[in-house]
Design a protein around this motif. Structure first.
Motif, PDB file in Angstrom:
ATOM      1  N   VAL A  60       0.865  -1.172   0.000  1.00  0.00           N
ATOM      2  CA  VAL A  60       0.000   0.000   0.000  1.00  0.00           C
ATOM      3  C   VAL A  60       0.908   1.230   0.000  1.00  0.00           C
ATOM      4  N   ASP A  61       0.462   2.303  -0.614  1.00  0.00           N
ATOM      5  CA  ASP A  61       1.311   3.486  -0.791  1.00  0.00           C
ATOM      6  C   ASP A  61       1.872   4.011   0.526  1.00  0.00           C
ATOM      7  N   SER A  62       1.100   3.949   1.581  1.00  0.00           N
ATOM      8  CA  SER A  62       1.510   4.559   2.845  1.00  0.00           C
ATOM      9  C   SER A  62       2.711   3.870   3.497  1.00  0.00           C
ATOM     10  N   VAL A  63       3.060   2.660   3.059  1.00  0.00           N
ATOM     11  CA  VAL A  63       4.193   1.966   3.675  1.00  0.00           C
ATOM     12  C   VAL A  63       5.345   1.738   2.701  1.00  0.00           C
ATOM     13  N   LYS A  64       5.167   2.120   1.466  1.00  0.00           N
ATOM     14  CA  LYS A  64       6.240   1.925   0.477  1.00  0.00           C
ATOM     15  C   LYS A  64       7.519   2.633   0.911  1.00  0.00           C
ATOM     16  N   GLY A  65       8.621   1.932   0.789  1.00  0.00           N
ATOM     17  CA  GLY A  65       9.910   2.498   1.180  1.00  0.00           C
ATOM     18  C   GLY A  65      10.224   2.347   2.653  1.00  0.00           C
ATOM     19  N   ARG A  66       9.235   1.932   3.456  1.00  0.00           N
ATOM     20  CA  ARG A  66       9.447   1.777   4.898  1.00  0.00           C
ATOM     21  C   ARG A  66       9.273   0.322   5.349  1.00  0.00           C
ATOM     22  N   PHE A  67       8.360  -0.384   4.744  1.00  0.00           N
ATOM     23  CA  PHE A  67       8.080  -1.778   5.109  1.00  0.00           C
ATOM     24  C   PHE A  67       8.597  -2.699   4.015  1.00  0.00           C
ATOM     25  N   THR A  68       9.038  -3.876   4.437  1.00  0.00           N
ATOM     26  CA  THR A  68       9.487  -4.894   3.501  1.00  0.00           C
ATOM     27  C   THR A  68       8.874  -6.234   3.874  1.00  0.00           C
ATOM     28  N   ILE A  69       8.157  -6.825   2.926  1.00  0.00           N
ATOM     29  CA  ILE A  69       7.586  -8.145   3.148  1.00  0.00           C
ATOM     30  C   ILE A  69       8.507  -9.178   2.509  1.00  0.00           C
ATOM     31  N   SER A  70       8.691 -10.280   3.192  1.00  0.00           N
ATOM     32  CA  SER A  70       9.522 -11.361   2.657  1.00  0.00           C
ATOM     33  C   SER A  70       8.924 -12.689   3.079  1.00  0.00           C
ATOM     34  N   ARG A  71       9.457 -13.733   2.474  1.00  0.00           N
ATOM     35  CA  ARG A  71       8.833 -15.042   2.685  1.00  0.00           C
ATOM     36  C   ARG A  71       9.900 -16.125   2.592  1.00  0.00           C
ATOM     37  N   ASP A  72       9.819 -17.086   3.477  1.00  0.00           N
ATOM     38  CA  ASP A  72      10.693 -18.259   3.447  1.00  0.00           C
ATOM     39  C   ASP A  72       9.797 -19.465   3.222  1.00  0.00           C
ATOM     40  N   ASN A  73       9.735 -19.927   1.992  1.00  0.00           N
ATOM     41  CA  ASN A  73       8.834 -21.029   1.668  1.00  0.00           C
ATOM     42  C   ASN A  73       9.240 -22.326   2.376  1.00  0.00           C
ATOM     43  N   ALA A  74      10.540 -22.488   2.639  1.00  0.00           N
ATOM     44  CA  ALA A  74      11.003 -23.695   3.327  1.00  0.00           C
ATOM     45  C   ALA A  74      10.510 -23.732   4.773  1.00  0.00           C
ATOM     46  N   LYS A  75      10.392 -22.545   5.374  1.00  0.00           N
ATOM     47  CA  LYS A  75       9.924 -22.452   6.762  1.00  0.00           C
ATOM     48  C   LYS A  75       8.442 -22.119   6.849  1.00  0.00           C
ATOM     49  N   ASN A  76       7.803 -21.935   5.699  1.00  0.00           N
ATOM     50  CA  ASN A  76       6.374 -21.596   5.665  1.00  0.00           C
ATOM     51  C   ASN A  76       6.088 -20.365   6.513  1.00  0.00           C
ATOM     52  N   THR A  77       6.947 -19.376   6.384  1.00  0.00           N
ATOM     53  CA  THR A  77       6.860 -18.180   7.218  1.00  0.00           C
ATOM     54  C   THR A  77       6.938 -16.932   6.355  1.00  0.00           C
ATOM     55  N   VAL A  78       6.137 -15.950   6.710  1.00  0.00           N
ATOM     56  CA  VAL A  78       6.181 -14.653   6.053  1.00  0.00           C
ATOM     57  C   VAL A  78       6.558 -13.612   7.102  1.00  0.00           C
ATOM     58  N   TYR A  79       7.329 -12.631   6.677  1.00  0.00           N
ATOM     59  CA  TYR A  79       7.831 -11.603   7.575  1.00  0.00           C
ATOM     60  C   TYR A  79       7.394 -10.223   7.089  1.00  0.00           C
ATOM     61  N   LEU A  80       7.316  -9.287   8.015  1.00  0.00           N
ATOM     62  CA  LEU A  80       7.087  -7.895   7.676  1.00  0.00           C
ATOM     63  C   LEU A  80       8.091  -7.066   8.477  1.00  0.00           C
ATOM     64  N   GLN A  81       9.110  -6.568   7.789  1.00  0.00           N
ATOM     65  CA  GLN A  81      10.080  -5.688   8.419  1.00  0.00           C
ATOM     66  C   GLN A  81       9.544  -4.272   8.308  1.00  0.00           C
ATOM     67  N   MET A  82       9.358  -3.636   9.449  1.00  0.00           N
ATOM     68  CA  MET A  82       8.773  -2.299   9.489  1.00  0.00           C
ATOM     69  C   MET A  82       9.815  -1.330  10.029  1.00  0.00           C
ATOM     70  N   ASP A  83      10.245  -0.407   9.193  1.00  0.00           N
ATOM     71  CA  ASP A  83      11.231   0.603   9.565  1.00  0.00           C
ATOM     72  C   ASP A  83      10.596   1.990   9.513  1.00  0.00           C
ATOM     73  N   SER A  84      11.271   2.947  10.121  1.00  0.00           N
ATOM     74  CA  SER A  84      10.789   4.339  10.128  1.00  0.00           C
ATOM     75  C   SER A  84       9.320   4.395  10.533  1.00  0.00           C
ATOM     76  N   LEU A  85       8.998   3.707  11.589  1.00  0.00           N
ATOM     77  CA  LEU A  85       7.608   3.622  12.015  1.00  0.00           C
ATOM     78  C   LEU A  85       7.062   4.967  12.451  1.00  0.00           C
ATOM     79  N   LYS A  86       5.786   5.171  12.165  1.00  0.00           N
ATOM     80  CA  LYS A  86       5.085   6.406  12.490  1.00  0.00           C
ATOM     81  C   LYS A  86       3.922   6.086  13.427  1.00  0.00           C
ATOM     82  N   PRO A  87       3.472   7.075  14.187  1.00  0.00           N
ATOM     83  CA  PRO A  87       2.310   6.828  15.063  1.00  0.00           C
ATOM     84  C   PRO A  87       1.102   6.297  14.301  1.00  0.00           C
TER      85      PRO A  87
END
Length: 119
Positions: A60-87
């Motif tokens: 979504v536009d509001s998180v572009k450049g700040r959040f990164t989604i990634s996925r490890d198919n071997a571990k069946n896990t998805v991650y959301l790295q959230m940087d420069s967090l805002k209120p």
């Protein structure tokens, strides 16, 4: 059936970072796209980011450049790295998985993890 278990929420100061994790179990072979949604108090649930099994991402536009989604198919896990967090990122964050069974697609949800951005 697919079960999703989120972790990693908490309280962080503005400008800080958090990493959310979501581990899938059950009929994991049927999972295609995974993603994160969020719901702030008094607001509707909104899509934050998605990632396909082939690692194609959407934000979504509001998180572009700040959040990164990634996925490890071997571990069946998805991650959301959230940087420069805002209120305004304060919300309950929910993991989502789409599972295909033949011609039917079903959405599964985790229980949610709370993220609070405050000084």
């Amino acid at each position: 059936q697919v079960q999703l278990l989120e972790s990693g929420g908490g309280l962080v100061q503005p400008g800080g970072s958090l990493r959310l994790s979501c581990a899938a179990s059950g009929s994991i072979f049927s999972i295609t796209t995974m993603g994160w949604y969020r719901q702030a108090p008094g607001k509707e649930r909104e899509l934050v980011a998605t990632i396909t099994r082939g690692f194609r991402t959407y934000y979504v536009d509001s998180v572009k450049g700040r959040f990164t989604i990634s996925r490890d198919n071997a571990k069946n896990t998805v991650y959301l790295q959230m940087d420069s967090l805002k209120p305004e990122d304060t919300a309950d964050y929910y993991c989502n998985a789409l599972a295909v069974n033949g011609i039917t697609t079903r959405a599964y949800w985790g229980q949610g993890t709370q993220v609070t951005v405050s000084s």
